[in-house]
Write a protein that holds these residues in place. Sequence first.
Motif, short mmCIF file in Angstrom:
data_model
loop_
_atom_site.label_atom_id
_atom_site.label_comp_id
_atom_site.label_asym_id
_atom_site.label_seq_id
_atom_site.Cartn_x
_atom_site.Cartn_y
_atom_site.Cartn_z
N LEU A 12 31.87 100.92 90.44
CA LEU A 12 31.29 99.77 91.27
C LEU A 12 31.82 98.48 91.14
CD1 LEU A 12 27.32 100.54 90.09
CD2 LEU A 12 28.40 100.48 92.50
N ASP A 13 32.16 98.14 90.01
CA ASP A 13 32.72 96.57 89.75
C ASP A 13 33.49 96.18 88.83
OD1 ASP A 13 30.73 97.31 88.16
OD2 ASP A 13 29.18 96.22 88.89
N GLU A 14 34.03 95.26 88.82
CA GLU A 14 34.88 94.49 87.58
C GLU A 14 34.85 93.22 87.59
OE1 GLU A 14 36.34 94.61 84.68
OE2 GLU A 14 37.92 96.09 84.96
N ALA A 17 26.73 88.60 77.90
CA ALA A 17 27.34 87.92 76.77
C ALA A 17 27.10 88.55 75.32
CB ALA A 17 26.57 86.41 76.50
N ARG A 18 26.18 89.56 75.35
CA ARG A 18 26.29 90.34 74.01
C ARG A 18 27.55 91.24 73.82
NH1 ARG A 18 23.53 93.35 78.13
NH2 ARG A 18 23.43 95.53 78.06
N PHE A 19 28.20 91.29 74.94
CA PHE A 19 29.40 92.09 74.90
C PHE A 19 30.81 91.26 74.58
CE2 PHE A 19 27.14 94.55 77.96
CZ PHE A 19 26.80 95.65 77.12
N LEU A 77 23.92 104.25 89.14
CA LEU A 77 23.59 103.22 89.12
C LEU A 77 22.75 102.46 87.83
CD1 LEU A 77 22.17 102.23 92.72
CD2 LEU A 77 24.60 101.87 91.83
N GLY A 78 23.04 101.41 87.41
CA GLY A 78 22.12 101.05 86.28
C GLY A 78 21.40 99.74 87.14
N LEU A 79 20.46 99.02 86.46
CA LEU A 79 19.67 98.03 87.32
C LEU A 79 19.74 96.82 86.29
CD1 LEU A 79 17.61 97.29 89.37
CD2 LEU A 79 15.88 98.03 87.80
N GLY A 80 20.27 95.70 87.13
CA GLY A 80 19.95 94.48 86.42
C GLY A 80 18.70 93.69 86.16
N ALA A 114 29.12 103.75 87.19
CA ALA A 114 28.70 102.27 86.60
C ALA A 114 29.06 102.28 85.04
CB ALA A 114 27.34 102.51 86.80
N THR A 115 29.12 100.91 84.82
CA THR A 115 29.42 100.66 83.39
C THR A 115 27.91 99.90 82.84
OG1 THR A 115 30.26 98.55 84.13
CG2 THR A 115 31.78 100.27 83.64
N GLY A 116 28.16 99.12 81.62
CA GLY A 116 27.12 98.57 80.98
C GLY A 116 26.40 99.52 79.94
N SER A 117 25.24 98.95 79.33
CA SER A 117 24.81 100.01 78.27
C SER A 117 23.86 101.10 78.87
CB SER A 117 23.73 99.07 77.48
OG SER A 117 23.95 97.80 77.30
N THR A 118 23.62 100.95 79.93
CA THR A 118 22.61 102.31 80.43
C THR A 118 23.18 103.53 80.46
OG1 THR A 118 21.34 100.54 81.73
CG2 THR A 118 21.08 102.98 82.18
N PRO A 119 24.59 103.57 81.09
CA PRO A 119 25.31 105.12 81.35
C PRO A 119 26.01 105.72 80.01
CG PRO A 119 26.56 103.55 82.65
CD PRO A 119 25.47 102.70 81.65
N GLY A 142 17.14 92.57 89.39
CA GLY A 142 17.34 93.55 90.68
C GLY A 142 18.45 94.01 91.11
N HIS A 143 19.61 93.32 90.52
CA HIS A 143 21.03 93.62 90.89
C HIS A 143 21.44 95.13 90.73
CE1 HIS A 143 23.16 92.27 87.14
NE2 HIS A 143 23.21 93.64 87.02
N ILE A 144 22.19 95.60 91.78
CA ILE A 144 22.76 96.80 91.70
C ILE A 144 24.31 96.74 91.99
CG2 ILE A 144 20.98 98.53 92.23
CD1 ILE A 144 21.58 98.49 95.06
N GLY A 145 25.17 97.14 91.00
CA GLY A 145 26.51 96.85 91.22
C GLY A 145 26.36 95.50 90.63
N PHE A 146 27.17 94.53 91.35
CA PHE A 146 26.86 93.00 91.03
C PHE A 146 26.32 92.37 92.37
CE2 PHE A 146 29.68 92.63 87.14
CZ PHE A 146 28.65 92.70 86.25
N ASP A 192 12.23 95.71 78.99
CA ASP A 192 12.46 94.66 79.53
C ASP A 192 12.74 94.69 81.10
OD1 ASP A 192 14.46 95.65 78.51
OD2 ASP A 192 15.93 94.15 78.47
N LYS A 193 12.99 96.12 81.50
CA LYS A 193 13.06 96.47 82.93
C LYS A 193 11.84 97.24 83.43
CE LYS A 193 18.03 96.33 82.61
NZ LYS A 193 19.36 97.36 82.35
N ALA A 194 10.64 97.38 82.96
CA ALA A 194 9.72 97.96 83.38
C ALA A 194 9.24 97.50 84.52
CB ALA A 194 8.69 98.16 82.26
C1 F6R Z 1 27.58 97.90 85.98
C2 F6R Z 1 26.80 97.53 86.87
C3 F6R Z 1 25.56 96.53 86.51
C4 F6R Z 1 24.67 97.23 85.51
C5 F6R Z 1 23.40 96.30 85.26
C6 F6R Z 1 22.62 96.69 84.19
O1 F6R Z 1 28.79 98.53 86.42
O2 F6R Z 1 27.19 97.57 88.17
O3 F6R Z 1 24.61 96.80 87.64
O4 F6R Z 1 24.32 98.45 85.68
O5 F6R Z 1 23.85 95.11 84.79
O6 F6R Z 1 23.66 96.55 82.87
P1 F6R Z 1 22.98 97.50 81.40
O7 F6R Z 1 23.35 98.74 81.57
O8 F6R Z 1 23.95 96.91 80.53
O9 F6R Z 1 21.66 96.97 81.09
#
Ligand code: F6R
Length: 242
Positions: free
Chosen positions: A66-68, A166-168, A131-134, A35-40, A137-141, A201-203
């Motif tokens: 997971l995604d692009e 958008a922060r990125f 996996l991270g979590l949106g 996965a990408t994003g801040s979490t990993p 509740g999304h996983i991947g996209f 914010d994800k609790a």
């Molecule tokens: C990223 C992904 C997304 C993120 C999710 C959380 O590959 O699949 O589901 O895991 O949007 O993003 P962050 O970690 O930036 O809060």
Amino acid sequence: MNVHVFDSNEKLNEAGAGILIGTVQTKPRAVLGLATGSTPIGIYEEVVKEFKRGLVSFRKASTYNLDEYVGLPAGHPESYLEYMKHHLFDHIDLPAESAHIPDGSAADPEEECKRYDAMLADAGHIDLQLLGLGHNGHIGFNEPDHALNSATHVVKLREQTRAANARFFGSLEEVPTHAITMGVGAILKAKTILLVVRGADKAEIVHRALTGPIATEVPASLLQTHPSLVVLLDAEAGRLFR
Ligand code: F6R
């Protein structure tokens, strides 16, 4: 389901990296779902540290992201391929041809989804899916919907997701509107799923996803059905599990 709440991010990162490294140590030809994003980021940092200490080799492993995003030009710093190079691939001995990520600049994104699924099918089961979590509740996209797609597909990103990402980018307008994502089929077929969630914010969403009703409106709730789910939460995200 195994839920762990950590008081420090350092311990969480060590635990996450330990699971990833342990998977490859036990099975050098492991297939990793990434996965990408801040979490990993902290977990990847820890993996790189341990790799540099000689504790693990990725020479025989393979990875599937997971995604692009769709439509970013090759080499765009916010593409997930560049992210993966920056945080992991450039620092370990994973052969370049063993790192797979959907090609968001493909001329025909629908064809690209089919190609990615064919590669996943060839690879067999993913051994460990990170996996991270949106916030929604999304996983991947895989965004909340009345039905979810099992296969890799093109998805229109929800405004909440674009705003969060958008922060990125320089501005909201620069965030792509579409992405290619692995479907819930490949995710749920993974032998072990490692869900990592951080931040106050994800609790609520992580608690709802893991203890509330299973519904496609909260895609991560499907993870409740997985026989080998490990959840790592920081103290803030894990507030409601204490
Ligand atoms: C990223 C992904 C997304 C993120 C999710 C959380 O590959 O699949 O589901 O895991 O949007 O993003 P962050 O970690 O930036 O809060």
